[in-house]
Design a protein around this motif. Structure first.
Motif, PDB file in Angstrom:
ATOM      1  N   PRO A  47     -26.612   9.313-123.009  1.00 26.32           N
ATOM      2  CA  PRO A  47     -27.872   9.921-122.570  1.00 26.32           C
ATOM      3  C   PRO A  47     -28.536   9.224-121.390  1.00 26.32           C
ATOM      4  CG  PRO A  47     -27.783   9.839-124.969  1.00 26.32           C
ATOM      5  CD  PRO A  47     -26.601   9.064-124.476  1.00 26.32           C
ATOM      6  N   GLN A  48     -28.598   7.897-121.408  1.00 19.07           N
ATOM      7  CA  GLN A  48     -29.279   7.202-120.320  1.00 19.07           C
ATOM      8  C   GLN A  48     -28.555   7.384-118.990  1.00 19.07           C
ATOM      9  OE1 GLN A  48     -32.054   5.346-119.783  1.00 19.07           O
ATOM     10  NE2 GLN A  48     -32.948   5.667-121.815  1.00 19.07           N
ATOM     11  N   ASN A  49     -27.213   7.337-119.006  1.00 15.61           N
ATOM     12  CA  ASN A  49     -26.470   7.581-117.768  1.00 15.61           C
ATOM     13  C   ASN A  49     -26.714   8.999-117.258  1.00 15.61           C
ATOM     14  OD1 ASN A  49     -25.325   5.097-117.369  1.00 15.61           O
ATOM     15  ND2 ASN A  49     -23.400   5.578-118.394  1.00 15.61           N
ATOM     16  N   TYR A  50     -26.730   9.947-118.165  1.00 12.75           N
ATOM     17  CA  TYR A  50     -26.988  11.337-117.799  1.00 12.75           C
ATOM     18  C   TYR A  50     -28.362  11.479-117.144  1.00 12.75           C
ATOM     19  CZ  TYR A  50     -28.014  16.307-118.532  1.00 12.75           C
ATOM     20  OH  TYR A  50     -28.369  17.611-118.365  1.00 12.75           O
ATOM     21  N   LEU A  51     -29.377  10.888-117.749  1.00 14.36           N
ATOM     22  CA  LEU A  51     -30.728  10.981-117.215  1.00 14.36           C
ATOM     23  C   LEU A  51     -30.840  10.340-115.834  1.00 14.36           C
ATOM     24  CD1 LEU A  51     -32.682  10.173-120.495  1.00 14.36           C
ATOM     25  CD2 LEU A  51     -32.562  12.397-119.348  1.00 14.36           C
ATOM     26  N   LYS A  52     -30.261   9.166-115.674  1.00 19.58           N
ATOM     27  CA  LYS A  52     -30.349   8.463-114.393  1.00 19.58           C
ATOM     28  C   LYS A  52     -29.596   9.196-113.287  1.00 19.58           C
ATOM     29  CE  LYS A  52     -30.900   3.974-116.627  1.00 19.58           C
ATOM     30  NZ  LYS A  52     -30.223   2.704-117.023  1.00 19.58           N
ATOM     31  N   THR A  53     -28.538   9.931-113.665  1.00 16.87           N
ATOM     32  CA  THR A  53     -27.750  10.671-112.672  1.00 16.87           C
ATOM     33  C   THR A  53     -28.455  11.940-112.233  1.00 16.87           C
ATOM     34  OG1 THR A  53     -25.664   9.828-113.562  1.00 16.87           O
ATOM     35  CG2 THR A  53     -25.557  11.845-112.238  1.00 16.87           C
ATOM     36  N   TYR A  54     -28.958  12.716-113.167  1.00 19.39           N
ATOM     37  CA  TYR A  54     -29.441  14.059-112.851  1.00 19.39           C
ATOM     38  C   TYR A  54     -30.966  14.201-112.813  1.00 19.39           C
ATOM     39  CZ  TYR A  54     -24.572  15.251-113.588  1.00 19.39           C
ATOM     40  OH  TYR A  54     -23.199  15.297-113.495  1.00 19.39           O
ATOM     41  N   TYR A  55     -31.701  13.211-113.324  1.00 17.98           N
ATOM     42  CA  TYR A  55     -33.157  13.363-113.425  1.00 17.98           C
ATOM     43  C   TYR A  55     -33.933  12.167-112.894  1.00 17.98           C
ATOM     44  CZ  TYR A  55     -31.757  17.311-116.235  1.00 17.98           C
ATOM     45  OH  TYR A  55     -31.173  18.482-116.640  1.00 17.98           O
ATOM     46  N   ALA A  56     -33.341  11.402-111.992  1.00 18.56           N
ATOM     47  CA  ALA A  56     -34.041  10.230-111.445  1.00 18.56           C
ATOM     48  C   ALA A  56     -35.237  10.647-110.601  1.00 18.56           C
ATOM     49  CB  ALA A  56     -33.083   9.381-110.618  1.00 18.56           C
ATOM     50  N   PHE A  57     -35.139  11.805-109.941  1.00 18.60           N
ATOM     51  CA  PHE A  57     -36.233  12.331-109.128  1.00 18.60           C
ATOM     52  C   PHE A  57     -36.685  11.310-108.084  1.00 18.60           C
ATOM     53  CE2 PHE A  57     -39.900  15.609-109.755  1.00 18.60           C
ATOM     54  CZ  PHE A  57     -39.267  16.450-108.868  1.00 18.60           C
ATOM     55  N   ASP A  58     -35.712  10.679-107.412  1.00 17.46           N
ATOM     56  CA  ASP A  58     -36.044   9.720-106.362  1.00 17.46           C
ATOM     57  C   ASP A  58     -35.260  10.053-105.097  1.00 17.46           C
ATOM     58  OD1 ASP A  58     -33.418   8.738-106.673  1.00 17.46           O
ATOM     59  OD2 ASP A  58     -34.064   7.166-108.045  1.00 17.46           O
ATOM     60  N   SER A  59     -35.434   9.235-104.064  1.00 15.83           N
ATOM     61  CA  SER A  59     -34.841   9.529-102.756  1.00 15.83           C
ATOM     62  C   SER A  59     -33.321   9.409-102.753  1.00 15.83           C
ATOM     63  CB  SER A  59     -35.414   8.579-101.697  1.00 15.83           C
ATOM     64  OG  SER A  59     -35.153   7.228-102.050  1.00 15.83           O
ATOM     65  N   GLY A  60     -32.755   8.809-103.787  1.00 11.86           N
ATOM     66  CA  GLY A  60     -31.301   8.662-103.846  1.00 11.86           C
ATOM     67  C   GLY A  60     -30.587   9.823-104.507  1.00 11.86           C
ATOM     68  N   THR A  61     -31.345  10.782-105.026  1.00 18.78           N
ATOM     69  CA  THR A  61     -30.726  11.908-105.733  1.00 18.78           C
ATOM     70  C   THR A  61     -31.257  13.226-105.162  1.00 18.78           C
ATOM     71  OG1 THR A  61     -32.456  11.818-107.425  1.00 18.78           O
ATOM     72  CG2 THR A  61     -30.432  10.599-107.875  1.00 18.78           C
ATOM     73  N   ILE A  62     -31.071  13.419-103.866  1.00 19.13           N
ATOM     74  CA  ILE A  62     -31.683  14.553-103.174  1.00 19.13           C
ATOM     75  C   ILE A  62     -31.212  15.888-103.742  1.00 19.13           C
ATOM     76  CG2 ILE A  62     -31.902  15.729-100.951  1.00 19.13           C
ATOM     77  CD1 ILE A  62     -31.756  12.941 -99.644  1.00 19.13           C
ATOM     78  N   ALA A  63     -29.899  16.048-103.903  1.00 18.37           N
ATOM     79  CA  ALA A  63     -29.381  17.319-104.418  1.00 18.37           C
ATOM     80  C   ALA A  63     -29.890  17.570-105.831  1.00 18.37           C
ATOM     81  CB  ALA A  63     -27.850  17.310-104.396  1.00 18.37           C
ATOM     82  N   GLU A  64     -29.847  16.548-106.658  1.00 18.19           N
ATOM     83  CA  GLU A  64     -30.316  16.685-108.039  1.00 18.19           C
ATOM     84  C   GLU A  64     -31.817  16.990-108.077  1.00 18.19           C
ATOM     85  OE1 GLU A  64     -26.549  15.736-107.917  1.00 18.19           O
ATOM     86  OE2 GLU A  64     -27.987  14.313-107.052  1.00 18.19           O
ATOM     87  N   SER A 273     -24.769  17.035-106.287  1.00 15.93           N
ATOM     88  CA  SER A 273     -23.951  16.149-105.464  1.00 15.93           C
ATOM     89  C   SER A 273     -22.488  16.279-105.879  1.00 15.93           C
ATOM     90  CB  SER A 273     -24.397  14.689-105.637  1.00 15.93           C
ATOM     91  OG  SER A 273     -25.745  14.530-105.253  1.00 15.93           O
ATOM     92  N   GLU A 274     -21.589  16.364-104.907  1.00 16.23           N
ATOM     93  CA  GLU A 274     -20.175  16.554-105.213  1.00 16.23           C
ATOM     94  C   GLU A 274     -19.599  15.420-106.050  1.00 16.23           C
ATOM     95  OE1 GLU A 274     -17.760  17.376-101.858  1.00 16.23           O
ATOM     96  OE2 GLU A 274     -18.903  19.157-101.266  1.00 16.23           O
ATOM     97  N   ALA A 275     -20.170  14.234-105.928  1.00 15.34           N
ATOM     98  CA  ALA A 275     -19.658  13.107-106.699  1.00 15.34           C
ATOM     99  C   ALA A 275     -19.875  13.291-108.201  1.00 15.34           C
ATOM    100  CB  ALA A 275     -20.335  11.815-106.252  1.00 15.34           C
ATOM    101  N   PHE A 276     -20.829  14.141-108.557  1.00 19.27           N
ATOM    102  CA  PHE A 276     -21.167  14.313-109.965  1.00 19.27           C
ATOM    103  C   PHE A 276     -20.739  15.665-110.535  1.00 19.27           C
ATOM    104  CE2 PHE A 276     -24.874  11.665-108.359  1.00 19.27           C
ATOM    105  CZ  PHE A 276     -24.258  10.469-108.668  1.00 19.27           C
ATOM    106  N   CYS A 277     -20.830  16.688-109.728  1.00 19.20           N
ATOM    107  CA  CYS A 277     -20.577  18.049-110.249  1.00 19.20           C
ATOM    108  C   CYS A 277     -20.374  19.002-109.078  1.00 19.20           C
ATOM    109  CB  CYS A 277     -21.782  18.480-111.080  1.00 19.20           C
ATOM    110  SG  CYS A 277     -21.788  20.224-111.523  1.00 19.20           S
ATOM    111  N   LEU A 278     -19.343  19.829-109.156  1.00 16.41           N
ATOM    112  CA  LEU A 278     -19.153  20.886-108.167  1.00 16.41           C
ATOM    113  C   LEU A 278     -19.567  22.210-108.784  1.00 16.41           C
ATOM    114  CD1 LEU A 278     -15.748  20.011-106.456  1.00 16.41           C
ATOM    115  CD2 LEU A 278     -18.065  19.461-105.733  1.00 16.41           C
ATOM    116  N   ASN A 279     -20.591  22.804-108.247  1.00 11.13           N
ATOM    117  CA  ASN A 279     -21.026  24.129-108.705  1.00 11.13           C
ATOM    118  C   ASN A 279     -21.280  24.991-107.482  1.00 11.13           C
ATOM    119  OD1 ASN A 279     -23.530  22.533-108.185  1.00 11.13           O
ATOM    120  ND2 ASN A 279     -24.522  24.459-108.734  1.00 11.13           N
ATOM    121  N   GLU A 280     -21.351  26.289-107.693  1.00 16.10           N
ATOM    122  CA  GLU A 280     -21.628  27.229-106.612  1.00 16.10           C
ATOM    123  C   GLU A 280     -22.888  28.003-106.951  1.00 16.10           C
ATOM    124  OE1 GLU A 280     -18.271  29.535-105.310  1.00 16.10           O
ATOM    125  OE2 GLU A 280     -16.868  27.913-105.776  1.00 16.10           O
TER     126      GLU A 280
END
Length: 293
Positions: A47-64, A273-280
């Motif tokens: 869970p914590q890795n998931y949250l930090k990857t997709y819900y950080a809401f900071d400048s390092g996760t622009i696509a997310e 971000s392509e590093a985490f998930c490819l979606n269309e």
């Protein structure tokens, strides 16, 4: 994405030179790693890795960030005062997140959260009880409060979510009774964001899951769902999880076959971000249960 509760990974090598070393390493791990699904969520999902990857809401996760803003904007519009509301909202496949409830908590008397794994429910419970190590949702909460007109009221918003969430239950959308033996009244709204495509092995199972969720609704109740389109996998840390690839038309047809009228199907081409998930793209859908469903 939310889970947990939708992913093709070809064309990779020619893009590696344009990515950072970290992105390239994550992509390599994604290609070579085992694909987790189903029961694996109970032991392998972090869970914590998931949250930090997709819900950080900071400048390092622009696509997310863009995906999360799309979700929050649509939820705000859907649950604005004077629109949809009622007594009971059931959130199916909550994952370890609470962002999906930030607008709904204003217009429903009671919210029931549910997930397939105890790990995710435990993560939510930590936040509800303000325990040490609970995830910090304040940037997302402040964003929603700004949509509502007063960013400074974010602490009041958090308190309202905590008051409105009454129960945490386990769920399995592949069962005719997704909440098992739990005694739950028919809901005014069922919410399920980025969850069903992670839980269903094929399109037939997805259609059945939609039918199962519609069974939780009162006649005239609403089903609100969000789908990441044309995905087959996503990353949580170094682990790769299966997701059922869905088209927008498949989602709408499944709802119609379950006896629902699709009121809104908002598509956006935004991607993770392509590093985490490819979606269309992604789509946000609101449907109403018909009298005979």
């Amino acid at each position: 994405m939310k889970l947990p509760i939708g992913r093709a990974w070809e064309e990779r090598v020619d893009k590696m030179g344009n990515r950072s070393r970290g992105e390239a390493e994550r992509s390599t791990a994604r290609m070579e790693g085992e694909l987790y699904k189903g029961e694996d969520y109970k032991t392998e999902f972090q869970p914590q890795n998931y949250l930090k990857t997709y819900y950080a809401f900071d400048s390092g996760t622009i696509a997310e960030n863009e995906v999360l803003k799309f979700n929050l904007n649509n939820l705000f519009e859907t649950f604005s005062p004077g629109g949809m509301g009622g007594d009971i909202l059931i959130d199916i496949g909550s994952g370890p997140t609470i962002y999906q409830l930030l607008s709904a908590c204003e217009v429903f008397r009671e919210i029931i959260m549910s997930d397939y794994t105890e790990l995710n429910l435990r993560e939510v419970d930590k936040w509800l009880k303000k325990e040490p190590g609970a995830y910090d949702w304040s940037p997302a909460v402040q964003y929603v409060c700004e949509l509502e007109g007063d960013r400074s009221k974010w602490q009041e918003k958090e308190a309202r979510v905590r008051r409105t969430v009454k129960r945490l239950l386990t769920c399995d959308v592949n069962q005719p009774r997704p909440l098992g033996s739990a005694q739950v009244p028919a809901a005014d709204c069922v919410l399920s964001l980025l969850a069903l495509e992670c839980a269903c092995r094929d399109v037939d199972a997805y259609r059945a899951a939609i039918q199962n969720l519609v069974g939780l609704l009162k006649p005239g109740g609403h089903l609100v769902t969000l789908v990441a389109l044309r995905c087959c996998e996503y990353m949580v840390g170094s682990r790769k999880f299966f997701v059922l690839s869905l088209e927008q038309e498949t989602v709408e047809k499944a709802l119609q076959e379950a006896g629902c009228q699709v009121l809104k199907c908002q598509y956006s081409p935004i991607k993770y971000s392509e590093a985490f998930c490819l979606n269309e793209g992604i789509c946000f859908v609101v449907a109403r249960k018909g009298p005979g469903a």
